[in-house]
Motif scaffolding. Structure first.
Motif, PDB file in Angstrom:
ATOM      1  N   CYS A 124      -6.310 -66.894 -17.740  1.00  0.00           N
ATOM      2  CA  CYS A 124      -6.514 -65.497 -17.404  1.00  0.00           C
ATOM      3  C   CYS A 124      -5.403 -65.399 -16.384  1.00  0.00           C
ATOM      4  O   CYS A 124      -5.082 -64.164 -15.846  1.00  0.00           O
ATOM      5  N   VAL A 125      -4.662 -66.318 -15.774  1.00  0.00           N
ATOM      6  CA  VAL A 125      -3.856 -66.114 -14.913  1.00  0.00           C
ATOM      7  C   VAL A 125      -2.346 -66.730 -14.973  1.00  0.00           C
ATOM      8  O   VAL A 125      -2.285 -67.716 -15.814  1.00  0.00           O
ATOM      9  N   THR A 126      -1.325 -66.240 -14.551  1.00  0.00           N
ATOM     10  CA  THR A 126       0.031 -67.025 -14.966  1.00  0.00           C
ATOM     11  C   THR A 126       0.388 -67.851 -13.969  1.00  0.00           C
ATOM     12  O   THR A 126       1.390 -68.617 -14.264  1.00  0.00           O
ATOM     13  N   GLU A 127      -0.054 -67.861 -12.678  1.00  0.00           N
ATOM     14  CA  GLU A 127       0.181 -68.758 -11.444  1.00  0.00           C
ATOM     15  C   GLU A 127      -0.027 -70.171 -12.139  1.00  0.00           C
ATOM     16  O   GLU A 127      -1.018 -70.524 -12.844  1.00  0.00           O
ATOM     17  N   GLU A 128       0.604 -71.236 -11.445  1.00  0.00           N
ATOM     18  CA  GLU A 128       0.260 -72.777 -11.674  1.00  0.00           C
ATOM     19  C   GLU A 128      -0.396 -73.142 -10.557  1.00  0.00           C
ATOM     20  O   GLU A 128      -0.118 -72.999  -9.393  1.00  0.00           O
ATOM     21  N   PHE A 129      -1.369 -74.052 -10.755  1.00  0.00           N
ATOM     22  CA  PHE A 129      -2.147 -74.553  -9.669  1.00  0.00           C
ATOM     23  C   PHE A 129      -2.124 -76.096 -10.217  1.00  0.00           C
ATOM     24  O   PHE A 129      -3.121 -76.721 -10.710  1.00  0.00           O
ATOM     25  N   PRO A 130      -1.167 -76.911  -9.845  1.00  0.00           N
ATOM     26  CA  PRO A 130      -1.097 -78.237 -10.505  1.00  0.00           C
ATOM     27  C   PRO A 130      -2.052 -79.296 -10.250  1.00  0.00           C
ATOM     28  O   PRO A 130      -2.192 -80.295 -10.994  1.00  0.00           O
TER      29      PRO A 130
ATOM     30  N   LEU B 189      -7.168 -62.130  -8.351  1.00  0.00           N
ATOM     31  CA  LEU B 189      -5.882 -62.499  -9.208  1.00  0.00           C
ATOM     32  C   LEU B 189      -6.265 -62.203 -10.585  1.00  0.00           C
ATOM     33  O   LEU B 189      -5.586 -61.472 -11.461  1.00  0.00           O
ATOM     34  N   ILE B 190      -7.455 -62.590 -11.273  1.00  0.00           N
ATOM     35  CA  ILE B 190      -7.781 -62.465 -12.454  1.00  0.00           C
ATOM     36  C   ILE B 190      -7.971 -61.108 -12.534  1.00  0.00           C
ATOM     37  O   ILE B 190      -7.769 -60.610 -13.869  1.00  0.00           O
ATOM     38  N   VAL B 191      -8.732 -60.249 -11.839  1.00  0.00           N
ATOM     39  CA  VAL B 191      -8.786 -58.718 -12.012  1.00  0.00           C
ATOM     40  C   VAL B 191      -7.338 -58.105 -12.196  1.00  0.00           C
ATOM     41  O   VAL B 191      -7.327 -57.247 -13.115  1.00  0.00           O
ATOM     42  N   GLU B 192      -6.545 -58.459 -11.383  1.00  0.00           N
ATOM     43  CA  GLU B 192      -5.327 -57.866 -11.453  1.00  0.00           C
ATOM     44  C   GLU B 192      -4.636 -58.174 -12.824  1.00  0.00           C
ATOM     45  O   GLU B 192      -3.824 -57.244 -13.620  1.00  0.00           O
ATOM     46  N   GLN B 193      -4.624 -59.403 -13.005  1.00  0.00           N
ATOM     47  CA  GLN B 193      -3.791 -59.702 -14.551  1.00  0.00           C
ATOM     48  C   GLN B 193      -4.805 -59.275 -15.686  1.00  0.00           C
ATOM     49  O   GLN B 193      -3.827 -59.005 -16.767  1.00  0.00           O
ATOM     50  N   VAL B 194      -5.827 -59.336 -15.900  1.00  0.00           N
ATOM     51  CA  VAL B 194      -6.376 -58.859 -16.971  1.00  0.00           C
ATOM     52  C   VAL B 194      -6.650 -57.237 -17.105  1.00  0.00           C
ATOM     53  O   VAL B 194      -6.337 -56.722 -18.104  1.00  0.00           O
TER      54      VAL B 194
ATOM     55  N   LYS C 260      -2.008 -62.337  -4.183  1.00  0.00           N
ATOM     56  CA  LYS C 260      -0.853 -63.302  -4.437  1.00  0.00           C
ATOM     57  C   LYS C 260      -0.296 -64.014  -3.002  1.00  0.00           C
ATOM     58  O   LYS C 260       0.035 -65.167  -3.046  1.00  0.00           O
ATOM     59  N   ASP C 261      -0.325 -63.061  -2.135  1.00  0.00           N
ATOM     60  CA  ASP C 261       0.168 -63.417  -0.745  1.00  0.00           C
ATOM     61  C   ASP C 261      -0.562 -64.649  -0.121  1.00  0.00           C
ATOM     62  O   ASP C 261      -0.065 -65.315   0.737  1.00  0.00           O
ATOM     63  N   PHE C 262      -1.793 -64.814  -0.660  1.00  0.00           N
ATOM     64  CA  PHE C 262      -2.475 -66.094  -0.136  1.00  0.00           C
ATOM     65  C   PHE C 262      -2.276 -67.010  -0.535  1.00  0.00           C
ATOM     66  O   PHE C 262      -2.635 -68.293  -0.001  1.00  0.00           O
ATOM     67  N   LEU C 263      -1.653 -67.332  -1.874  1.00  0.00           N
ATOM     68  CA  LEU C 263      -1.531 -68.532  -2.552  1.00  0.00           C
ATOM     69  C   LEU C 263      -0.895 -69.658  -1.725  1.00  0.00           C
ATOM     70  O   LEU C 263      -1.276 -70.983  -1.945  1.00  0.00           O
TER      71      LEU C 263
END
Length: 340
Positions: A85-91, A168-173, A137-140
């Protein structure tokens, strides 16, 4: 002790504690409120009952309810995975982290502010400009590329990063900003007209400035000690009366359905077996020996911000204490509990 005597006693206690802030204590037809100290020390503007205060992590419960609202709407489920549910990558993050893990502080993701390693929240902003932090997103950059601390579901470890991820989930959903979603579905629904996610460099009227005590009875403001705008892990501004409205709206199923409200409010993780303290989607709670809930507990600590609140479901009593200093809310809340 009648209501007037209780009120007079609490006014005395505020002064004895040198408390700066406001409080609300209510049960059905008995409501006692009060305030003390200054919302603006330089201008000698006093705190009032309708002053707006930052509540730091006290608003993690708003994030949990926002997520529960999306679950209720059928957009996500508590077992939905973060990666879905998020587009950001967390490797370095495990692929099986769920919303449930994030809500209960059992995700194992690295915390951008680890209280076991760092004493002072304002140390974070010595090398990372706080004036640019205005949305989740600014905290990432503070944790996105760090390694996991635990496997998901292994252990409870209080975690601010997990709530940034929930935002982030709330924003993107929901396809809108996190703060606008909370303001619409929680603040507006509960009638919390004095509350919001305000920017430190654009505070509205009746907002208390946070103060940090330095040596020699000297005080400085917290404008360089916090993100410019709070978000899913903390930083909303409320009045004490608005927080009472929040609890009334939540417990009368105005924010969520009865079934979903009960899901949010039930205990899940044991935090302190000796003290019977548990954690659920709604935050901390104290249980009795029969595992019935005695009270729900909210707390928030930031430089120049101190917040404590409790709600007793059996007696429908709510106590809210907001301070615009780094300490004082807990001490006053314990006195209020004893007197009432």
């Amino acid at each position: 002790m009648n209501t007037e005597n209780k009120r007079n006693k609490l006014m005395e206690v505020q002064k004895e504690l040198s408390f700066s802030g406001a409080f609300y204590a209510g049960k059905q037809d008995e409501v006692i409120t009060g305030s003390n100290g200054f919302r603006n020390r330089a201008e000698k503007l006093r705190n009032q009952v309708d002053t707006r205060f930052g509540i730091a992590s006290g608003c993690k419960l708003f994030t949990a309810i926002a997520v529960a609202k999306l679950v209720e709407m059928g957009k996500i489920a508590f077992d939905t995975k973060l990666k879905d549910c998020v587009t950001e990558e967390f490797p370095h993050f495990y692929k099986n982290i769920t919303i449930h893990h994030l809500l209960t502080h059992t995700s194992g993701v690295p915390d951008y502010f680890d209280e076991e390693e760092m004493d002072d929240y304002e140390q974070l902003w010595e090398s990372f400009p706080m004036y640019n932090v205005r949305k989740p997103k600014d905290f990432l950059p503070l944790f996105q590329h760090r390694k996991m601390e635990e496997r998901p579901g292994n252990t409870f470890q209080y975690n601010n990063s997990g709530y940034i991820l929930l935002g982030l989930i709330v924003e993107q959903v929901a396809k809108c900003s996190f703060t606008s979603f909370v303001e619409k579905h929680i603040f507006d629904s509960a009638g919390m007209s004095g509350s919001g996610y305000f920017e430190m460099d654009d505070l509205p009227e009746r907002t208390a400035i946070g103060y940090i005590e330095e040596s020699g009875d000297k005080w400085k403001t917290n404008i360089y000690s916090l993100p410019a705008k709070g978000g899913p892990d903390g930083g909303a501004y409320v009045t004490v009366a608005d927080m009472a409205k929040f609890w009334k709206a939540l417990m009368s199923y105005q924010l969520l359905s009865e079934e979903m409200t009960k899901e949010v409010l039930k205990s899940r993780e044991c935090v302190d077996a000796e003290e019977n303290i548990y954690y659920g989607y709604s935050g901390y709670m104290e249980l009795d020996d029969n595992k019935d809930i005695i009270k729900y507990i909210q707390m928030g600590y930031d430089p120049g911000v101190n917040f404590r609140a409790v709600h007793y479901p059996s007696s429908e009593r709510t106590i809210i204490v907001c301070s615009n200093e780094s300490e004082g809310a807990y001490e006053l809340l314990k006195v209020i509990e004893r007197i009432l």
